[in-house]
Design a protein around this motif. Structure first.
Motif: not given
Length: 465
Positions: A43-45, A37-38, A29-31, A144-145
Motif C-alpha cells: 500500500k505504501k509503495e 506487514e507486506y 501467527s508469524a505467517k 516477499d522473498q
C-alpha cells in the motif's frame, strides 16, 4: 506392557500434541504477521508511486528506470495506474506484467475502495486514488522473498526444536519413570522372596505418606493376616493329629488284643465296647470339625433367613437330650412378645442350633447335677444367658477358652476335644453377635450371647417352660 512404558508413551504423545499445537500457533501467527506487514508495504509503495506520478509529475521513464535498477538487487514492487475507463496511465514494467489487470479487478477497486489477494505466491493490493477531482485505480504486486525466507527459517527451527524436545522428553521420561518406580521394583523384588517358609518378611516403606507407602502398609497387613492364618492352620493340624492319635491308638490296641484267641467272652466284650467308645469319640470330633469348617465359610456363602430363637432353643435341647437323656435343660423367657419378628434373628438355622447345643452340653457335662439353663430377654438385641452350677472355669483359663483345641484345668472332669466353644464363638460372630463368659470356680459359669433382633423391644414378663 508395563505401566512405566505406558506412562512414557502417554507422556510423550501428550507432549507431542502440546508442542505441535504450540508450534502451529506460532508459525501461523508469524505467517499472518508477514502477510499483513507486506500488504502494508505494498500500500505504501502504491501511494508513493501515485504521489510521484501525479503530484511530483515525475516522468514515466524515470520511474520505470528506478524500478528496473532496483529490481536487479531486490524484489521491487510492481505498480500500475488506471483511470475509470480502464486506460493504463502508468506501469512499472508492462513487458513483465504479472498481475494482468482486467475490467473486473478495476471495478472491484472502485466499488470497494481497496482489495488484496494472493496470486501464485505474489501478494497484490488495489487502491482507489483521488487526484484533481478524478478517481484512479492503483495496483501494486510483489513477491516477499525476504519474508518467505524468514518463514522457511522459522519452520526449520520449529522442526529442529520439536525433534530435540521430543528426544529430551523421552530420555527424561525414562529417567524419571525409572526413579519413580524404583520403590515399586524394590517391593516386587521383596515380594518375590516371600514364601511360606519366611512369612515374617515385610515390604520396606519409603518413609513418606504417599500411595506407595499405603500400598506397602496394606500388603504388610495382608501378610500379617496370612502369617496368623498359617500359624493357626499349623496349630489346628497339630491339635487334630493329637486328638486323632489317642483314640486311634486305643482302637488299634483293643483290636490287637481282640485278635488273641485266648481271651474270654467278657474280655472280648470289653475290648469291643472300648473300641466303640473311641470310635464314637472320633465321630464326634469329625462332626465338630465339619461344623467348624462350615462356620469358617465366607458369610456370603451361608444362607440366612429369619429364625425364631424359642424354636431354636427347643430343638437344641431336644437334640442334646436325645444324645444323652441324663442331661436336663431349663429355658426361661424374660418378657412377652407379640409377633415372630420380636423373637427372631436373621440367621442360619443349623449353625445356631449347633452353637446353642454346645452351650447346653458344656453346662451339663461340667456340673454334678448334669443341668444347664438359659434365660432370654428381648430388646434391640436378643440376650441369652446360658448358666450352670458346675465346677466353673479357673481365672487363668478364661482368656483362652475360645481358642480351638484348648483344654483348661477342668478338662479331666469331662471328655471333650476343645472345639465346641471356639465353634460357638465363630457362629455367633457370623451372626453379628457377641459372646462373653463369667465364671467362679465351684459355683458355676454363665455364657452371655447377644444377637441382633429383627423386631422392636417388648415389655418384660417372666415365662418359664
Amino acid at each position: 506392557m508395563k505401566i512405566r512404558t505406558r506412562l512414557i508413551i502417554l507422556f510423550t504423545v501428550l507432549t507431542i500434541v502440546i508442542l505441535s499445537l504450540f508450534a502451529t500457533v506460532i508459525f501461523q501467527s508469524a505467517k499472518k504477521s508477514r502477510e499483513r506487514e507486506y500488504y502494508d508495504l505494498l500500500k505504501k509503495e502504491a501511494l508513493t508511486k501515485a504521489n510521484l506520478f501525479f503530484n511530483a509529475r515525475v516522468e514515466k521513464q524515470t520511474l520505470q528506470q528506478i524500478y528496473r535498477n532496483n529490481r536487479k538487487t531486490l524484489n521491487e514492487v510492481e505498480v500500475a495506474v488506471y483511470d475509470t475507463a480502464f486506460v493504463l496511465l502508468y506501469h512499472d514494467a508492462l513487458d513483465i506484467d504479472f498481475v494482468k489487470e482486467d475490467h473486473r479487478m478495476i471495478r472491484d477497486i472502485y466499488s470497494k475502495g481497496q482489495i488484496q489477494f494472493f496470486q501464485q505466491g505474489w501478494q497484490v493490493v488495489g487502491l482507489s486514488y483521488d487526484f484533481d477531482g478524478r478517481r484512479y485505480a492503483i495496483t501494486a504486486a510483489g513477491y516477499d522473498q525476504y519474508g518467505y525466507n524468514k518463514s522457511d527459517s522459522l519452520l526449520v527451527s520449529i522442526f529442529l526444536v520439536f525433534g530435540v524436545s521430543i528426544l529430551f522428553i523421552v530420555v527424561a521420561g525414562i529417567f524419571f519413570s525409572r526413579k519413580a518406580f524404583e520403590p515399586v521394583a524394590d517391593m516386587i523384588s521383596k515380594a518375590k522372596s516371600i514364601s511360606v517358609s519366611n512369612l515374617d518378611m515385610r515390604l520396606p516403606g519409603n518413609g513418606s505418606k504417599d500411595e506407595l507407602a499405603d500400598l506397602a502398609g496394606t500388603f504388610n497387613e495382608m501378610l500379617d493376616r496370612l502369617e496368623s492364618s498359617f500359624d493357626a492352620q499349623k496349630r489346628f493340624v497339630s491339635n487334630i493329629s493329637h486328638e486323632l492319635r489317642t483314640p486311634l491308638s486305643t482302637i488299634i490296641t483293643e483290636l490287637e488284643l481282640s485278635a488273641d484267641n485266648g481271651l474270654t467272652e467278657q474280655q472280648y466284650t470289653a475290648a469291643i465296647r472300648n473300641a466303640l467308645n473311641d470310635s464314637r469319640r472320633l465321630a464326634r470330633l469329625a462332626n465338630s470339625l465339619l461344623d467348624f469348617a462350615k462356620a469358617s465359610y465366607d458369610p456370603s456363602e451361608i444362607t440366612f433367613k429369619p429364625v425364631r430363637i424359642d424354636e431354636l432353643l427347643l430343638d437344641a435341647r431336644q437334640q442334646l437330650q436325645k444324645a444323652d437323656p441324663t442331661y436336663k435343660v431349663d429355658i426361661h423367657f424374660e418378657g412377652d412378645f407379640e409377633n415372630d419378628e420380636e423373637i427372631s434373628v436373621n440367621g442360619n438355622l443349623y449353625l445356631l442350633k449347633v452353637a446353642f447345643a454346645n452351650l447346653f452340653e458344656n453346662g451339663c457335662k461340667f456340673s454334678d447335677e448334669r443341668q444347664s439353663s438359659v434365660s432370654v430377654s428381648f430388646g434391640k438385641d436378643i440376650t441369652l444367658h446360658f448358666s450352670d452350677h458346675g465346677i466353673g472355669i479357673a481365672p487363668d483359663d478364661l482368656p483362652s477358652i475360645f481358642t480351638p483345641f484348648y483344654r483348661g484345668q477342668n478338662g479331666s472332669f469331662a471328655d471333650g476335644n476343645g472345639i465346641g466353644l471356639s465353634l460357638t464363638q465363630k457362629i455367633v460372630g457370623l451372626h453379628k453377635g457377641t459372646i462373653s463368659v463369667t465364671s467362679t470356680p465351684n459355683l458355676g459359669t454363665t455364657f452371655t450371647v447377644m444377637l441382633p433382633a429383627i423386631g422392636p423391644p417388648v415389655n418384660s414378663l417372666l415365662i418359664k417352660l
